[in-house]
Design an enzyme around this catalytic site. Structure first.
Site, short mmCIF file in Angstrom:
data_model
loop_
_atom_site.label_atom_id
_atom_site.label_comp_id
_atom_site.label_asym_id
_atom_site.label_seq_id
_atom_site.Cartn_x
_atom_site.Cartn_y
_atom_site.Cartn_z
N LYS A 126 3.23 4.22 8.95
CA LYS A 126 4.10 3.73 8.08
C LYS A 126 5.03 2.52 9.19
O LYS A 126 5.76 1.63 8.50
CB LYS A 126 5.25 4.74 7.40
CG LYS A 126 4.97 5.61 6.71
CD LYS A 126 5.14 6.62 6.70
CE LYS A 126 4.50 7.87 5.78
NZ LYS A 126 5.69 9.24 5.37
N ASP A 152 9.16 7.16 0.00
CA ASP A 152 9.71 8.96 0.41
C ASP A 152 11.13 9.40 0.53
O ASP A 152 11.08 10.43 0.19
CB ASP A 152 9.77 8.92 2.17
CG ASP A 152 7.70 8.75 2.04
OD1 ASP A 152 6.98 9.59 1.72
OD2 ASP A 152 7.52 8.43 3.10
#
Ligand code: ATR
Length: 276
Positions: A68, A105
């Site tokens: 990420k 997220d």
């Protein structure tokens, strides 16, 4: 000949990823023609793999552990929530050839908590365990819900303190060893302990009456943290991250395809499948 738009998830390990299944269900439900695959990619192979994917006409990528932060660096443009997290889980090829990086997220977690489970965060006392990448991705969205307080507690105290400085002290950072005598309405496990079925060392009575436990990790059997919530803390709900996984995927799908799939039916299906 029809050319089908290609999407994929990159990460390591990736073989058990539920993302191809989720996005295939979304595509069927919304009548979108697309292909979504999973590819084993680690930090060393990331740049070559992502460059090739887009050069070969790929439209969008999800990036998971441990990619990420690298995906954040790769993106040529970033959404505000990606900038706040300094981490990207969704890349999108834009019409001018630039690559947009987003982080879905945090919104995935908040949607699962508030919409799917009816858990209000306003004026609640919220504790996040862990101060790594998973925590970074959810802080801003949780703060937008206006909790009474947000505390990030980490095994290595210094990392929680550094994170609080980075986020301008919009929450309090501390060590796991300073949590006794405190009680929270919501405890979120953002440590990687669940991946090895371990539990962070936690004091008793950490959860307020009618409190909720939420593990960002998910598993076919209850994680150590979900069991701790149910058995040791008497949580009103002790949840794992399957709902968040589907919700973050829906936000990525929306970014890529301009249509938001219905998540409830997909969560129900995946829950039924894992209960066998
Ligand atoms: P991620 O991207 O999944 O957040 P990470 O950045 O490596 O992964 O962070 C892992 C987090 O889990 C850290 O906060 C780590 O605590 P330390 O900073 O003290 O290492 C935490 N963690 C991992 N295993 C743990 C355990 N058994 N007990 C408590 N915390 C744990």
């Amino acid at each position: 000949m029809t050319i089908i738009d290609r999407y994929a998830v990159f990460g390591s390990p990736i073989s058990h990823s539920k993302s191809p299944r989720i996005h295939t269900l979304f595509a069927e439900q919304t009548h979108q023609a697309l292909e979504y695959t999973a590819q084993e990619v680690n930090a060393e192979t990331f740049i070559a793999a992502v460059t090739e994917f887009f050069a070969q006409g790929g439209k969008g990528l999800n990036c998971t552990v441990p990619l990420k932060e690298l995906a954040y660096q790769f993106a040529t443009e970033k959404t505000e929530r990606a900038k706040a997290a300094k981490a990207v889980n969704t890349l999108k090829l834009q019409s001018d050839g630039s690559i947009l990086g987003d982080n879905t997220d945090g919104i995935g977690l908040v949607n699962d908590l508030t919409i799917n489970h009816g858990i209000e965060l306003k004026n609640k006392r919220v504790l996040i365990l862990g101060a790594g990448g998973a925590t970074r991705g959810i802080i801003t969205l949780l703060l937008e819900q206006k909790p009474d307080c947000l505390i990030v507690a980490n095994r290595t105290t210094e990392k929680a303190l550094q994170l609080a400085i980075e986020f301008n002290h919009s929450f309090e950072g501390c060590g796991l060893d300073t949590l006794h005598d405190k009680a929270f309405d919501l405890i979120i496990n953002a440590t990687s302990a669940s991946l090895s079925d371990e539990l962070p060392p936690l004091p008793e009575n950490l959860l307020a009456e009618k409190g909720v436990c939420y593990d960002l990790a998910y598993s076919n059997t209850p994680t150590a943290f979900v069991r701790w919530g149910q058995e040791a803390q008497g949580a009103s709900k002790s949840l794992d991250g399957l709902g968040m996984l589907v919700e973050q995927a829906a936000e990525a799908f929306l970014l890529w395809r301009g249509v938001r799939p219905d998540t409830k039916t997909v969560i129900a299906l995946l829950n039924a499948e894992r209960q066998g």
